[in-house]
Design an enzyme around this catalytic site. Structure first.
Site, PDB file in Angstrom:
ATOM      1  CG  LEU A  85      54.894 126.306  48.217  1.00 46.70           C
ATOM      2  CD1 LEU A  85      55.447 124.863  47.256  1.00 46.70           C
ATOM      3  CD2 LEU A  85      53.514 125.380  48.372  1.00 46.70           C
ATOM      4  CB  VAL A  98      69.687 130.007  48.702  1.00 45.84           C
ATOM      5  CG1 VAL A  98      68.388 130.428  49.774  1.00 45.84           C
ATOM      6  CG2 VAL A  98      69.049 130.261  47.216  1.00 45.84           C
ATOM      7  CE1 TYR A 149      60.745 125.361  39.108  1.00 48.78           C
ATOM      8  CE2 TYR A 149      59.399 123.479  38.325  1.00 48.78           C
ATOM      9  CZ  TYR A 149      59.748 124.395  39.247  1.00 48.78           C
ATOM     10  OH  TYR A 149      58.903 124.428  40.315  1.00 48.78           O
ATOM     11  CE  LYS A 188      61.983 123.303  41.873  1.00 51.06           C
ATOM     12  NZ  LYS A 188      62.358 123.684  43.077  1.00 51.06           N
TER      13      LYS A 188
END
Length: 256
Positions: A17, A60, A162, A166
């Site tokens: 993406l 990150v 996960y 999110k």
């Protein structure tokens, strides 16, 4: 915001993406700094995109690493106008598994560190750089686009770590938009469904086909270019702010 000549930093920009977003921004005349851990692939993508793209190896989760990447972007291109967070990892582990074994806390912590804390780390540091920009029309200075997942709403069995991260990305969208509004900076989130990224493309049909069957229309995996197109729309549509958009072909994930 007109994309032409604007500068975007894209985490996870060396594949999937993130790469599709970089390609879309470049195609509209923007400039891109790719932030990724994969140095070989990141440099290759930047070279493919041409003079208006560059790469800096970035973790990150590390404050100094992201600070250096933002500084390198400003040094190279003069500013940061857009930050797109695509870096992330998945996991497959039940809260309590076979033989009553509890979920590995280290795995849970790692997913949180990358997907949630990493996203916020880049958001806050990129937004601080955007705050230095001269305001444009409507006093706009920048935009953050974060990546959640339909798992934030429809988390499947084994997706607890996960889905939690999110869901966190979705949950912080509006507060970030409110925090940054006085600075002329917007924040939106995209919650993709099942996309044809390298990871999913490598999965066997027995994994992919049930997911495609859950998708309403069109009956296929999402194309990364469709994600990149939505990012570009978010850049160009200044009234889109504080919003999470599902990009999923109408999928509603079943428990398994």
């Amino acid at each position: 915001m007109n994309i032409a000549d604007k500068v975007a930093v894209i985490t996870g920009g060396a594949s999937g993406l993130g790469q599709a977003t970089a390609e879309a921004v470049i195609a509209k005349g923007g400039k891109v700094m790719i932030l990724d851990l994969n140095e070989e692939q990141g440099q290759a993508v930047a070279a493919k995109l041409g003079d208006n793209a560059a790469f800096v190896k970035t973790d990150v989760t590390d404050e100094a690493s992201v600070q250096a990447a933002i500084a390198a972007t400003v040094d190279k291109f003069g500013a940061v106008h857009v930050a797109v967070n695509c870096a992330g990892v998945g996991s497959a582990m039940k809260t309590v598994g076979r033989e009553n074994k509890p979920h590995d806390l280290g795995v849970f912590s790692k997913v949180v560190q990358i997907n949630l804390i990493g996203t916020f780390n880049v958001t806050r540091l990129a937004a601080a750089a955007m705050a230095e920009n001269e305001p444009g029309e409507d006093n706009e200075r920048g935009l953050v686009v974060n990546t959640a997942s339909v798992a934030a709403f429809d988390g499947q069995v084994g997706q607890v770590a996960y889905a939690a991260t999110k869901g966190g990305v979705v949950g912080m969208t509006l507060p970030i938009a409110r925090d940054l509004a006085p600075l002329g900076i917007r924040c939106n989130t995209i919650a993709p469904g099942i996309f044809n990224t390298p990871l999913m493309n490598a999965a066997p049909d027995k994994v992919k086909m049930p997911l495609i069957e859950m998708t309403q229309f069109p009956k296929r995996l999402g194309n990364p270019e469709e994600y990149g197109a939505l990012v570009c729309h978010m850049i160009e549509n200044k009234f889109l702010n504080g919003e999470t958009i599902r990009l999923d072909g109408g999928i509603r994930m079943q428990p398994r």
